[in-house]
Design an enzyme around this catalytic site. Sequence first.
Site, mmCIF file in Angstrom:
data_model
loop_
_atom_site.group_PDB
_atom_site.id
_atom_site.type_symbol
_atom_site.label_atom_id
_atom_site.label_comp_id
_atom_site.label_asym_id
_atom_site.label_seq_id
_atom_site.Cartn_x
_atom_site.Cartn_y
_atom_site.Cartn_z
ATOM 1 N N THR A 235 35.440 69.139 70.016
ATOM 2 C CA THR A 235 34.602 70.335 70.025
ATOM 3 C C THR A 235 34.871 71.083 71.321
ATOM 4 O OG1 THR A 235 32.915 69.228 68.713
ATOM 5 C CG2 THR A 235 32.216 71.166 69.963
ATOM 6 N N LYS B 10 32.415 75.276 64.331
ATOM 7 C CA LYS B 10 31.865 74.004 64.810
ATOM 8 C C LYS B 10 30.718 74.255 65.786
ATOM 9 C CE LYS B 10 31.510 69.530 65.436
ATOM 10 N NZ LYS B 10 32.407 68.602 66.134
ATOM 11 N N LYS C 55 27.018 68.303 76.402
ATOM 12 C CA LYS C 55 28.376 68.819 76.281
ATOM 13 C C LYS C 55 28.465 69.882 75.166
ATOM 14 C CE LYS C 55 31.459 66.293 74.006
ATOM 15 N NZ LYS C 55 32.049 67.182 73.004
#
Lengths: 295, 295
Positions: free
Chosen positions: A93, A169, A237
């Site tokens: 990602t 995503k 994150k």
Amino acid sequence: MSIIYTIGLGSMGQGMALSLLRAGHEVYGFDPDNERLAKVTASGGHALTRKTPAADVLVCVVLNATQTQDALFGDDGWAKHLKSGGTIVSCATVAPDFAIQMEAKAQALGLHYLDAPISGGSVRAADGQLSIMASGTPAAFDGADKALMAMADTIHRLGDQAGPGSAMKAVNQLLAGVHIAAMGEALALATSQGLDLARVLDVIRVSAGTSWMFENRAPHVIDADYTPRSMINIWPKDLGIVTQIADTAKLPLPLTQTALDQYRAAADAGLGLEDDAAITKLIASSAGLRLPVDT
Amino acid sequence: MSIIYTIGLGSMGQGMALSLLRAGHEVYGFDPDNERLAKVTASGGHALTRKTPAADVLVCVVLNATQTQDALFGDDGWAKHLKSGGTIVSCATVAPDFAIQMEAKAQALGLHYLDAPISGGSVRAADGQLSIMASGTPAAFDGADKALMAMADTIHRLGDQAGPGSAMKAVNQLLAGVHIAAMGEALALATSQGLDLARVLDVIRVSAGTSWMFENRAPHVIDADYTPRSMINIWPKDLGIVTQIADTAKLPLPLTQTALDQYRAAADAGLGLEDDAAITKLIASSAGLRLPVDT
């Protein structure tokens, strides 16, 4: 049968490497953790070394952008070991801008690049049933095709260059991350009102308040089982990437920012390595509420 | 066949009154809006007046706690028109403490009280297929039974006194309200990245980021159709109840508070009477993003 490198053999990469092996590919795995690598070699895979034959496809399943950059194009990066016209499938990602940079680097080496973030969790990775949110040139899709077939049951084809895959995503992670944090608040509120959490799950499951994440994660809280299927530490994150993208677009996302703050607070409170359902503990503890405990 | 009063004939109460009529009950409707009342009388119902025969059951489907209190126990309240041992079914979203107070008032009059918030929207209300999150004494459930059967296909029985029904509804509204606001941020982020929103819906629908609200409301944004099925103005009220309950329990709910702030800002921006999917407009406009427009 293709020669495929799999870089990163964690909870996702491990299952993807095994899925590629089951499909008959010649798989060379790489991970700094020898135990992880041993699982792949025990199933017919090989350890990736500088002497390994040149690959048709490289599947990169590392943690973040920095690791992706290093694994592909660092001093010891593996991109230069691909056959000319080979294809990189990049699954971490990352921000769309970063994916676009990686695509340019790959193309400068005569390689194809598929921006291909994955979704579905470790069980579906092991079963070769991931969802892949992919974008890239038609040649990148062609080059990746056999590998994608082995690893995924759903391939969303989102555009003709890198970027849209990672953007999609990010949108999914925004929703998933906020929904888990909302579940935490909902279960804490229910606890404060004396409701039985198993009953709450039964009701919400068939009500307008349900979400995929609620149905998947609430049982972890009910069972007091915080074994990490997906860790709290993923969210600072991933939601950090979401807010970074949004900042660049000058788009305020107050709800996402609040969820990000909560995950950071949970990590600071020592919950980082627990299952992300443990966000509920952070919220409940702030009011001294007792959640179910392991018996 | 029972004599049933239905107080409040808005988008939910209307369908519930018609469902009760279809089941063969003698229904007396009340609403300050004569047009709404006319729809019920045109289907075989009657206008509720001071001369109406005493009721077995009173179904109260008004907007909030104040209206509930007034409709039941105000100077012109209808509770005193029930038969002795009759049952009040109270459907507004209210705080559990308030439901407990109403139950006590009902019991002081020799009546039963079912704390019975509803979920499912106006279409399911019209079809007699609501979900009801109910709590009350066994006698209250018995008294309400025939009415519940006519109005709902799912009755969650959550406790033996008023309170848990309303608490469960608050938990559902927390999730539903946060999920709609999260949808707004997700669609705004997707727009900022140039993703096609119809494609985003296709992908999210089968991904971990999905929610009941996302699948239900995102099409409104994609179609630029903000006809109110459920209005923005519902959420300052319902999430206000959630945060009020949480405050009493000294439970901070930062995500819920942020969503509440967003709905208040949307109402202040003049979006209050639009469909709640219009929260997306508030978020997108802050970054100058163009959402789909009606064509």
